[in-house]
Structure formats: structure tokens, C-alpha cells
Design a protein around this motif. Structure first.
Motif, short mmCIF file in Angstrom:
data_model
loop_
_atom_site.label_atom_id
_atom_site.label_comp_id
_atom_site.label_asym_id
_atom_site.label_seq_id
_atom_site.Cartn_x
_atom_site.Cartn_y
_atom_site.Cartn_z
N MET A 30 -6.53 4.43 2.40
CA MET A 30 -5.82 3.15 2.44
C MET A 30 -6.12 2.40 3.74
O MET A 30 -6.22 1.17 3.74
N LYS A 31 -6.28 3.12 4.82
CA LYS A 31 -6.66 2.48 6.08
C LYS A 31 -8.05 1.85 5.96
O LYS A 31 -8.28 0.72 6.41
N LEU B 174 -3.41 15.48 -1.41
CA LEU B 174 -4.25 15.13 -0.25
C LEU B 174 -3.63 13.90 0.44
O LEU B 174 -4.16 12.80 0.40
N ASP B 175 -2.48 14.11 1.08
CA ASP B 175 -1.75 12.99 1.67
C ASP B 175 -2.53 12.35 2.82
O ASP B 175 -2.59 11.12 2.93
N ALA C 35 -0.57 2.61 4.24
CA ALA C 35 -1.03 3.76 5.04
C ALA C 35 -0.15 4.00 6.26
O ALA C 35 -0.36 4.97 6.98
N ARG C 36 0.81 3.10 6.52
CA ARG C 36 1.69 3.18 7.71
C ARG C 36 0.86 3.22 8.99
O ARG C 36 1.12 4.01 9.91
N ASP C 37 -0.14 2.37 9.03
CA ASP C 37 -1.04 2.30 10.17
C ASP C 37 -0.48 1.31 11.20
O ASP C 37 -0.88 0.14 11.25
N ILE D 181 -3.54 -6.35 5.00
CA ILE D 181 -2.21 -6.00 5.53
C ILE D 181 -1.49 -5.08 4.55
O ILE D 181 -0.83 -4.10 4.97
N TYR D 182 -1.61 -5.36 3.25
CA TYR D 182 -0.91 -4.54 2.25
C TYR D 182 -1.34 -3.08 2.35
O TYR D 182 -0.49 -2.17 2.39
#
Length: 697
Positions: A511-512, A503-504, A534-536, A528-529
């Protein structure tokens, strides 16, 4: 919280003291576990303050209390591994089922048997209650752990649905099952087990056993249901075995011993007998029939012999005669010796119909026994037995759901479909009225919902949701989204579940959520981590914009460390537009400014000027920060010992100021938060530095 207002009157009568009752407000919401929080609020009167009460109401799980909540949770956790292993084995074999179906079905049956045994073990240890204890002659029944109806029901389904290799010995397996679980029926009906226990409690007070009618009654009942060990043990408590009685009662003792010997040599068609069990074991039907006929002949011969005339003790003679009639399968004797229809049915399987095979024959026998010994309130296990014998899968499923709840149904469905195309079609067919899902998926979803509602069991719900093809994965994502993200251990568990089930997108969204939560609650580094994990980029850019607000402002040492740390967490390569890259370079510039000290360190000052020029030349530096950067560098531009900027670099900075002056005319220009004289101070410092640089060069 949802609120419910009373309709047509108060939920709890409350009065204001002025003859006008106050209408309370009732609020109900879920509390922890299976509890409801009920809040009752009253309105304030003229003289009294507003009041109310909050209570928690624990909801009943619908069980009979034989299994505690803690035990249910243990069962729930321990049953995950067998269930998951069975599903994995099925999935791994599904691609080969069409190629070579016969080995597939055989192997699937073996897997199902392993699954059933694993579940059976976790429901408790099986200890027969009729094993003889030679070392203690006063004990007829062993004191064992109290059995549960849950385990009894599971063993019933394993016996009839799964263990196909023992179908030829099914009557004997039913005898063993009743020996283990007959005590469960004592709450609603009399049982043979209850008779034996009652006699065991009082038999030490009996001086002459054979003179007590209870003695013979218990022996007859125990023999009727096949508890041979108890019968033989009790017969040998007969008074004729006393040393001082042998000479006077030799014939009587001979008859008692003959009956006991016949009982101990009773042929039994089964695979094996455990140590201490009586009877002679036969695996093949022809051998059993031959031994059975010979044994019956011996009983008939004993029943008609002349020695009975010489037995002068009337109760012994009558009692032994009744035992022989039971061994010969006399229906009236069996009816009198048993206490309920299930015991009567077992006695028929032992002495009248030992060759019974097929559920239809057993069902007809059960119906006849029910007519002979009807019950006003049948036990829940008896209803399941009738459903199994009647080959009515829906009844079995409904009784399991009603009496044992969603755990039982979700796991027992696997057993009901073994070797039955009709049951498999019933349970696997998609139904329009159920939202185009099968009964199997419906019950798995129901069980997963129960698991999800408790903080101690939600983590095992994904195993069952992932096995539901239609709605399982969607509900799994909803479950994961509802878990709190503030606890690191719980968050990591959530992400691990996402990884296990691929479930990517769900993992990224969680994570967001964690990043936003931590940022809003002041844990900016953690925020921030998780946003980076999450590459947000969108939210990271928002954070960068907040950090831009500190550019050009005076920052205390403590604030600078926090600000510097946040920039360090941001990846300078994650945004090609240059926002993060600028912040990293600006951080390096601020560090170099702090290292200048008292204004005498030329090397540190030159390093700071170099950092400034890197920022001013870099296209990633926003135009609105040019003047704040130069304003921060006034000390460098006015360096006392020598000019730090060359002529070319000074001209570059003057050109930047000129561009900035032209940009002021555009409507979208953002004016920096600096003193009004900042621009003139910077221009004067650059002009002074230019003159000094020209003279020096």
C-alpha cells in the motif's frame, strides 16, 4: 536490459561498406509470457544511419504439442482447488495423527483418492475405445476424443499408488488402461489399436472375410490384449453366418460360434463390468479359480474335438485354432499376436498369470517381455511403467519431470508417497545440497516459479508457495512486491492474497508503494488514500509539508478546490503533533474568507475572524504561519462597518507579532514568502483595530 557483446566475431556479419565490419550489440530480455525479446543494434557507418532489428522468440515448453498453452492454463487453474483442499485436510488432521494413527491413515488415503480423481477428471473424460456399437456393424472401434499421455500417466500412478482397494484386480485394470491408451504408442511402434483401425478402414472392400489373412490377424491381436467385444463382433462377420451359407457350412459355423461363445464367457476377476462388456465377473479369488479351471477345460475339450476334421475351410480352421491357443496361454501365439512388449505383458497377465499380485512379479514379467520384444526407442509412458513396477520413485519422478514438466511433478508427488514409507522419506527428507529443503518443496517451488512468470497464472502461485515450509512465504512476498501497483484490480488482488496468508507487513508495504506511485504520477488523492491505508505517518507528514507551502499564498478557485480536497483526505487525528489538524483549521479559515464576498456580510466576516482566532490560539499552528495568516486577514482587520476583533483579541495578535519579531533573531527562523511591507501592514491594521475597539467598548 542485459547486453551481450560478441566475442571473437560478429553475431550477424554486418559491413560498413568500407571493408570494416561493424560489431553489433545484442540485447536480450524477457517479453510477455514465455517469449524473449532479442534486439540487434548496429553502429552507424560513415554513409549509413544506425540500424537494428527487434524480434520476439517464443520459447518451446518442451512438450510434444498434444496440449496447447491455453489447455495447460486451464489445467493449472482447475487443479488449484483439489491441491489446496488436500493440503487443508492434511493440516487439519496433523494434530490428531499421533493420537489415533490408524483412522488418520485410512482417512488420509480416502482424501488422496478424492484428490486423484478430481485431477483425473480435469485432464479429460475417460471414454473406452473398445466399446461395441451394436447399431453400426461396420464400426469396431468408437471414434472418441484423442487421449493424452498426461492423463494416461496420471491414471497409471493412480492405479498403482492410490487405488489400494483394486489391487486384487490389478491385471484387469491394466487391461482396461491399455484399451484406453494403446493408440498413444502408434507414433513410435505398431499397436493392436492401429491394426484394428487399419482393418476398419478397408473391411468394406473385402468380399469374404475369412479368406483375408488380415481378418484373422486382427482378431488374434485383439484377443491377445483382451478386447473381447471386438473379437466376438468380428467373428460374427464370418461368412458362415450368411443365410445362404448356413446349410453348407453348418459345422464350420458351429465352431466359429463355439469359440465366440467361449470368449464371451471368459471369467474375469474384477469388481464389476460396464454395460456392453463381455465376460463373467468374479470378485472372490476362489470363485474365479473354479470358473477359470472349468472354462479352460471347455477350451481344451473344444480344441481336441473331432469336428475340426469336418471344417473344410482351411483358413477358418487355422484361425480358430490360433484363437484357442491364445485362450490357453500359448506363449508363442501371444508373442506373434502382439506388437510391443507392453501388449505382450498384458496378454500374459490375462491368459498365463491372471493371479499375479505384487509389483516385483509384474516387474520380472515386464523385463522378460522386453527381452522378447525389445525396442530401440521406448515410449515415455513405458519408461514410467518400468519405474513404477521397479518401485523406483526417483525414476518415476525424473520421467514425469522430463516428459510432462513441473505441473505433473508438483501434483504427482502427492500420489507417490501413499502407503510407502521409503518414498515418503525420499521426497520429504531435507537435503543439504538443495538448501536444506526436500524434493517435494523443490518441485513445488519450481512449479510456482513457472506460474509466477506468466501474467495469466501468477495469481495461483501463492497456493503452492504457501505449502512450502522453508522458503515459500519469503518467495511469496517477493512475488507480491513485483506485481505492478498502478492497476486497482491487480492491487486489490495483491492485498487480498496478503490477507489470506496473514502477510500484514507485506500488505502495508504494498500500500505504501501504491501511495508513492500514485502521488508521483499526479493522482494525489489515490496516493493519500493508500498511504493512509498503510498508516504511513512519515510520508503523510511529508505530504502535509508540501501542502503547508500554500499557506498564506493567493490560490485560484480551481487550485483551492484541489488543495481543499487533498486536505480533506488527510485525517486530522492521525498526527498528534498538529500538522494535519492545522491544515484542516486553515482550510476552514480559507473557506470563510471566500464567503465574505463584497465586504458587506458582517456575519461571514465575524465567522472568519473566529476561525482566525482559533488558528492563532491553537498550539498546532506553526509559528512561521502566523504572519501569513494575519496577512490573509487584512481585509478583516480593516473592516469598514465595525471592528471585528475585541481589545483582548487584538492584544493577543499584537503579542504574537512581538514574539515573531524576537524569533527573527534565531538562526533557524524561516522567513515567510511575503512582501517586505506585509509586517508593517499587519501591525498598522492591528493598531487601527485596537483604537476602534477601545472606542467601541
Amino acid at each position: 536490459m542485459p547486453e551481450t557483446a560478441p566475442a571473437g566475431g560478429e553475431v550477424v556479419p554486418m559491413s560498413s561498406g568500407h571493408g570494416q565490419p561493424l560489431a553489433p550489440r545484442l540485447s536480450i530480455c524477457w517479453s510477455r509470457g514465455n517469449s524473449l525479446r532479442v534486439s540487434l543494434f548496429s553502429l552507424a557507418s560513415f554513409e549509413d544511419e544506425a540500424g537494428g532489428e527487434v524480434v520476439e522468440v517464443k520459447l518451446c515448453d518442451g512438450g510434444d504439442g498434444e496440449i496447447s498453452n491455453a489447455q495447460w492454463r486451464t489445467i493449472a487453474y482447475d487443479s488449484v482447488s483439489p491441491f489446496a483442499m488436500l493440503q487443508n485436510r492434511r493440516n487439519s488432521m496433523s494434530s490428531f495423527s499421533n493420537i489415533n494413527p490408524s483412522p488418520y491413515h485410512l482417512e488420509c488415503w480416502e482424501y488422496m483418492m478424492d484428490y486423484s480423481k478430481d485431477i483425473n477428471v480435469l485432464l479429460g473424460n475417460k471414454k473406452s475405445s473398445v466399446d461395441s456399437l451394436i447399431e453400426d456393424p461396420d464400426i469396431f472401434l468408437k471414434k472418441t476424443e484423442e487421449p493424452t499421455c498426461l492423463k494416461a500417466a496420471w491414471e497409471l500412478m493412480e492405479m498403482f499408488y492410490v487405488n489400494k482397494l483394486s489391487q486384487a484386480w490389478l491385471p484387469e485394470r491394466i487391461v482396461d488402461w491399455l484399451a484406453d491408451y494403446d493408440r498413444l504408442f502408434a507414433a513410435l511402434h505398431g499397436t493392436v489399436h492401429m491394426k484394428v483401425m487399419n482393418f476398419q478402414n478397408v473391411h468394406n472392400d473385402i468380399e469374404v472375410y475369412e479368406d483375408d489373412l488380415r481378418y484373422w490377424d486382427v482378431i488374434e491381436s485383439a484377443l491377445a490384449v483382451g478386447w473381447l467385444e471386438i473379437v466376438v463382433k468380428m467373428l460374427r462377420r464370418h461368412g458362415s453366418y450368411q443365410l445362404d451359407q448356413l446349410s453348407n457350412r453348418e459345422t464350420e459355423n458351429g465352431l466359429v460360434e463355439a469359440v465366440a461363445l467361449l470368449i464371451s464367457k471368459m471369467p474375469r476377476m474384477r469388481s464389476e463390468l460396464e454395460p456392453g462388456r463381455l465376460g463373467e465377473c468374479y470378485k472372490a479369488k476362489p470363485d474365479f479359480i473354479k470358473a477359470w479351471d472349468k472354462w479352460r477345460g471347455q477350451i481344451t475339450k473344444l480344441d481336441s474335438c473331432a469336428f475340426w476334421i469336418q471344417c473344410h475351410h482351411g483358413q477358418t480352421r487355422e484361425g480358430l485354432k490360433k484363437l484357442l491357443q491364445i485362450l490357453l496361454g500359448n506363449t508363442n501365439s501371444l508373442l506373434a499376436a502382439t506388437t510391443n512388449w507392453l501388449e505382450l505383458c498384458v496378454s500374459h497377465l490375462i491368459y498365463i498369470r491372471p493371479f499375479t499380485v505384487g509389483l516385483e512379479s509384474m516387474y520380472n514379467l515386464a523385463q522378460n517381455c522386453i527381452q522378447l520384444k525389445p525396442m530401440s526407442s521406448p515410449h515415455k509412458l513405458m519408461n514410467i511403467i518400468i519405474g513404477i513396477l521397479g518401485e523406483n520413485t526417483e525414476v518415476v519422478l525424473a520421467e514425469c519431470s522430463k516428459e510432462f514438466g513441473p505441473w505433473m511433478v508438483a501434483h504427482a508427488i502427492e500420489l507417490l508417497t501413499v502407503g510407502s514409507n521409503e518414498a515418503e522419506s525420499l521426497l520429504h527428507e531435507e537435503r543439504y545440497n538443495l538448501g536444506e529443503i526436500s524434493l517435494e518443496e523443490l518441485h513445488r517451488l519450481a512449479y510456482a516459479q513457472v506460474l509466477s512468470s506468466h501474467a495469466l497464472t501468477w495469481q495461483i502461485a501463492p497456493v503452492y508457495l504457501s505449502s512450502c515450509m522453508k522458503h515459500g512465504m519469503g518467495l511469496l512476498e517477493i512475488l507480491l512486491y513485483k506485481q505492478p501497483v498502478q492497476l486497482k484490480e491487480l492491487l486489490l488482488k495483491n492485498l487480498e492474497i496478503c490477507r489470506l496468508y496473514d502477510l500484514d507487513d507485506c500488505s502495508s508495504n504494498i500500500m505504501k508503494m501504491a501511495g508513492v506511485y500514485h502521488w508521483k504520477h499526479g493522482r494525489k488523492g489515490s496516493g493519500i488514500y493508500w498511504l493512509q491505508q498503510a498508516r504511513d505517518e512519515f510520508r503523510l507528514n511529508k505530504i502535509a509539508q508540501q501542502l503547508f507551502a500554500s499557506v498564506g499564498k493567493s490560490i485560484s478557485d480551481e487550485s483551492f478546490k484541489q488543495w481543499e480536497g487533498l486536505i480533506g483526505l488527510l485525517d486530522s487525528e492521525s498526527n498528534a503533533a498538529g500538522g494535519f489538524e492545522f491544515l484542516h483549521k486553515y482550510r476552514d479559515f480559507k473557506r470563510s474568507l471566500q464567503q465574505i464576498g463584497d465586504g458587506k456580510n458582517d456575519i461571514a466576516a465575524q465567522k472568519a475572524i473566529d476561525s482566525l482566532m482559533l488558528l492563532m490560539r491553537n498550539t498546532s499552528t506553526p509559528q512561521r504561519f502566523w504572519l501569513p495568516l494575519l496577512n490573509d486577514s487584512l481585509k478583516l482587520l480593516n473592516w469598514q462597518h465595525r471592528p471585528l476583533l475585541s481589545v483582548s483579541n487584538t492584544n493577543l495578535l499584537l503579542n504574537k507579532l512581538q514574539e515573531l519579531s524576537s524569533a527573527r533573531l534565531h538562526p533557524g527562523f524561516v522567513k515567510p514568502d511575503l512582501p517586505a511591507e506585509a509586517l508593517n501592514s499587519v501591525r498598522l491594521a492591528l493598531a487601527t483595530n485596537l483604537g476602534r475597539a477601545i472606542l467601541e467598548e
